[in-house]
Write an enzyme that holds these catalytic residues in place. Structure first.
Site, PDB file in Angstrom:
ATOM      1  N   SER A  22       4.312  46.279  -8.365  1.00 41.09           N
ATOM      2  CA  SER A  22       4.885  47.614  -8.212  1.00 41.09           C
ATOM      3  C   SER A  22       6.136  47.736  -9.070  1.00 41.09           C
ATOM      4  O   SER A  22       7.121  47.017  -8.871  1.00 41.09           O
ATOM      5  CB  SER A  22       5.254  47.875  -6.750  1.00 41.09           C
ATOM      6  OG  SER A  22       6.109  48.998  -6.692  1.00 41.09           O
ATOM      7  N   HIS A  47       1.111  49.080 -10.464  1.00 41.53           N
ATOM      8  CA  HIS A  47       1.230  50.030  -9.357  1.00 41.53           C
ATOM      9  C   HIS A  47       2.475  50.875  -9.584  1.00 41.53           C
ATOM     10  O   HIS A  47       3.575  50.334  -9.782  1.00 41.53           O
ATOM     11  CB  HIS A  47       1.327  49.248  -8.044  1.00 41.53           C
ATOM     12  CG  HIS A  47       1.385  50.077  -6.814  1.00 41.53           C
ATOM     13  ND1 HIS A  47       0.263  50.584  -6.189  1.00 41.53           N
ATOM     14  CD2 HIS A  47       2.434  50.474  -6.057  1.00 41.53           C
ATOM     15  CE1 HIS A  47       0.613  51.254  -5.106  1.00 41.53           C
ATOM     16  NE2 HIS A  47       1.939  51.214  -4.998  1.00 41.53           N
ATOM     17  N   ASP A  49       4.848  53.827  -8.068  1.00 36.84           N
ATOM     18  CA  ASP A  49       5.223  54.528  -6.840  1.00 36.84           C
ATOM     19  C   ASP A  49       5.947  55.821  -7.168  1.00 36.84           C
ATOM     20  O   ASP A  49       7.045  55.799  -7.726  1.00 36.84           O
ATOM     21  CB  ASP A  49       6.135  53.631  -5.996  1.00 36.84           C
ATOM     22  CG  ASP A  49       5.385  52.476  -5.381  1.00 36.84           C
ATOM     23  OD1 ASP A  49       4.432  52.732  -4.633  1.00 36.84           O
ATOM     24  OD2 ASP A  49       5.746  51.312  -5.666  1.00 36.84           O
ATOM     25  N   MET A  51       7.780  59.035  -5.714  1.00 38.50           N
ATOM     26  CA  MET A  51       8.468  59.449  -4.486  1.00 38.50           C
ATOM     27  C   MET A  51       9.256  60.731  -4.731  1.00 38.50           C
ATOM     28  O   MET A  51       9.903  60.868  -5.775  1.00 38.50           O
ATOM     29  CB  MET A  51       9.431  58.350  -4.038  1.00 38.50           C
ATOM     30  CG  MET A  51       8.756  57.020  -3.797  1.00 38.50           C
ATOM     31  SD  MET A  51       9.966  55.778  -3.330  1.00 38.50           S
ATOM     32  CE  MET A  51       8.898  54.388  -2.982  1.00 38.50           C
ATOM     33  N   HIS A  80       0.469  55.724  -6.867  1.00 40.04           N
ATOM     34  CA  HIS A  80       0.622  55.927  -5.427  1.00 40.04           C
ATOM     35  C   HIS A  80       1.550  57.116  -5.211  1.00 40.04           C
ATOM     36  O   HIS A  80       2.768  56.998  -5.396  1.00 40.04           O
ATOM     37  CB  HIS A  80       1.209  54.627  -4.828  1.00 40.04           C
ATOM     38  CG  HIS A  80       1.472  54.656  -3.372  1.00 40.04           C
ATOM     39  ND1 HIS A  80       2.187  53.663  -2.728  1.00 40.04           N
ATOM     40  CD2 HIS A  80       1.118  55.544  -2.401  1.00 40.04           C
ATOM     41  CE1 HIS A  80       2.265  53.939  -1.441  1.00 40.04           C
ATOM     42  NE2 HIS A  80       1.639  55.080  -1.217  1.00 40.04           N
ATOM     43  N   MET A  82       3.600  59.387  -3.149  1.00 39.16           N
ATOM     44  CA  MET A  82       4.284  59.598  -1.864  1.00 39.16           C
ATOM     45  C   MET A  82       5.025  60.920  -1.984  1.00 39.16           C
ATOM     46  O   MET A  82       6.263  60.981  -1.986  1.00 39.16           O
ATOM     47  CB  MET A  82       5.237  58.423  -1.589  1.00 39.16           C
ATOM     48  CG  MET A  82       4.499  57.155  -1.185  1.00 39.16           C
ATOM     49  SD  MET A  82       5.509  55.676  -1.335  1.00 39.16           S
ATOM     50  CE  MET A  82       5.244  55.324  -3.061  1.00 39.16           C
ATOM     51  N   MET A 151      -0.628  50.801   4.190  1.00 39.05           N
ATOM     52  CA  MET A 151       0.794  50.477   4.039  1.00 39.05           C
ATOM     53  C   MET A 151       1.189  49.429   5.070  1.00 39.05           C
ATOM     54  O   MET A 151       0.933  49.600   6.271  1.00 39.05           O
ATOM     55  CB  MET A 151       1.667  51.724   4.251  1.00 39.05           C
ATOM     56  CG  MET A 151       1.570  52.802   3.183  1.00 39.05           C
ATOM     57  SD  MET A 151       2.005  52.262   1.514  1.00 39.05           S
ATOM     58  CE  MET A 151       3.675  51.618   1.759  1.00 39.05           C
ATOM     59  N   ASP A 187      -0.081  47.331   0.699  1.00 34.97           N
ATOM     60  CA  ASP A 187       1.159  47.619  -0.028  1.00 34.97           C
ATOM     61  C   ASP A 187       2.362  47.498   0.897  1.00 34.97           C
ATOM     62  O   ASP A 187       2.465  48.233   1.878  1.00 34.97           O
ATOM     63  CB  ASP A 187       1.058  49.053  -0.585  1.00 34.97           C
ATOM     64  CG  ASP A 187       2.241  49.448  -1.453  1.00 34.97           C
ATOM     65  OD1 ASP A 187       3.120  48.611  -1.714  1.00 34.97           O
ATOM     66  OD2 ASP A 187       2.262  50.625  -1.873  1.00 34.97           O
TER      67      ASP A 187
HETATM   68  C1  DX5 Z   1       6.914  51.336  -0.830  1.00 31.09           C
HETATM   69  C2  DX5 Z   1       6.022  51.255  -2.044  1.00 31.09           C
HETATM   70  C3  DX5 Z   1       5.666  49.879  -2.423  1.00 31.09           C
HETATM   71  C4  DX5 Z   1       6.852  49.015  -2.775  1.00 31.09           C
HETATM   72  C5  DX5 Z   1       6.514  47.612  -2.409  1.00 31.09           C
HETATM   73  O1  DX5 Z   1       7.010  52.642  -0.420  1.00 31.09           O
HETATM   74  O2  DX5 Z   1       4.815  51.971  -1.848  1.00 31.09           O
HETATM   75  O3  DX5 Z   1       4.694  49.875  -3.487  1.00 31.09           O
HETATM   76  O4  DX5 Z   1       7.184  49.074  -4.143  1.00 31.09           O
HETATM   77  O5  DX5 Z   1       7.626  46.830  -2.579  1.00 31.09           O
HETATM   78  P1  DX5 Z   1       7.729  45.360  -1.970  1.00 31.09           P
HETATM   79  O6  DX5 Z   1       6.568  44.586  -2.548  1.00 31.09           O
HETATM   80  O7  DX5 Z   1       9.053  44.880  -2.435  1.00 31.09           O
HETATM   81  O8  DX5 Z   1       7.598  45.490  -0.486  1.00 31.09           O
HETATM   82 ZN    ZN Z   2       3.197  51.737  -3.395  1.00 28.94          ZN
END
Ligand code: DX5
Ligand code: ZN
Length: 238
Positions: A22, A47, A49, A51, A80, A82, A151, A187
């Site tokens: 990620s 990956h 993320d 947000m 991903h 969010m 998750m 994840d």
């Molecule tokens: C959290 C993300 C994850 C995050 C995971 O909301 O969706 O992808 O980057 O990070 P680690 O592996 O550090 O838990």
């Molecule tokens: Zn993620």
């Protein structure tokens, strides 16, 4: 640096354990180099993320960053979302170079429509489930899904501890998937120590931010998560 030729996966779901670093845990001032570095270290997917500061209490980056990285990497981009609403932004991420687009079941009232939209754009469609959401929330879209993402932390931040109470849900989703061609992704809080728990429960794709990007040896960290049994044996935990 020139971009390598895309090495697209031809079978689905991909065999073995897929490691998807990620980028959230990367050095944001050097995203292109960080992407190339984890590819060289053995990452299978990247990956990303996304947000919005609304669906989750953090803001990351958007399609322009994805597009810039697309020119630097042949890894499959596992995006991903969010964000809520998601649908108005799906086309932008598809055009920017996403290969997989994952929306949260909790992000809006029209999950089925979101999955149809992603598929209509020629991308692999995924549904993500927050820790407080039951496996059954994905049941009615499984025939439209290429991925289900469970998750194992509450979304929004990297570096949180793996929620062991999600293991039963991973196993439940694995049962629900049955013989469908769906990748089961996990994840949050994945480390060489928790990877084997997720794989034993049925996961085929492991997302890992901190455990890859903060590792002194990223290739070793990726290899350890891909073969958790071997890693545990080497640590005397066999
Ligand atoms: C959290 C993300 C994850 C995050 C995971 O909301 O969706 O992808 O980057 O990070 P680690 O592996 O550090 O838990
Ligand atoms: Zn993620």
């Amino acid at each position: 640096m020139t971009s390598p030729a895309p090495a697209r996966d031809t079978s689905w779901p991909p065999p073995g354990t897929i490691i998807a670093p990620s980028l959230l845990a990367a050095d944001f001032a050097r995203l292109g180099d960080e992407t190339a570095d984890v590819a060289a270290a053995g990452a299978d997917w990247l990956h990303l993320d996304i947000m919005d500061g609304h669906f989750v209490p953090n803001i990351s980056f958007g399609p322009a960053v994805l597009k810039a990285l697309r020119g630097r990497s042949g890894l499959p981009f596992d995006v991903h979302l969010m964000i809520a609403p998601a649908d108005p932004y799906v086309a932008a991420f598809a055009e920017a170079g996403a290969d997989h687009i994952i929306v949260h079941a909790e992000a809006g009232p029209h999950l089925h429509r979101s999955m149809q939209l992603i598929r209509s754009l020629g991308k692999r469609a995924g549904v993500a489930l927050n820790p407080g959401t039951p496996a059954e929330a994905a049941a009615s879209v499984l025939d439209l899904a290429d991925l289900v993402l469970v998750m194992t932390v509450n979304p929004g931040f990297g570096g949180q501890a793996f929620l062991h109470d999600q293991l039963a849900k991973i196993a439940r989703v694995r049962d629900m998937i049955g013989g469908r061609a769906i990748a089961l992704e996990v994840d949050g809080g994945i480390t060489p120590d928790t990877a084997h728990l997720a794989v034993q429960a049925g996961a085929g794709v492991l997302v890992a931010g901190t455990a890859v990007f903060a590792a002194p040896d990223r290739a070793a960290a990726i290899a350890a998560m891909r073969s958790p049994a071997a890693c545990r044996a080497s640590q005397g935990h066999a």
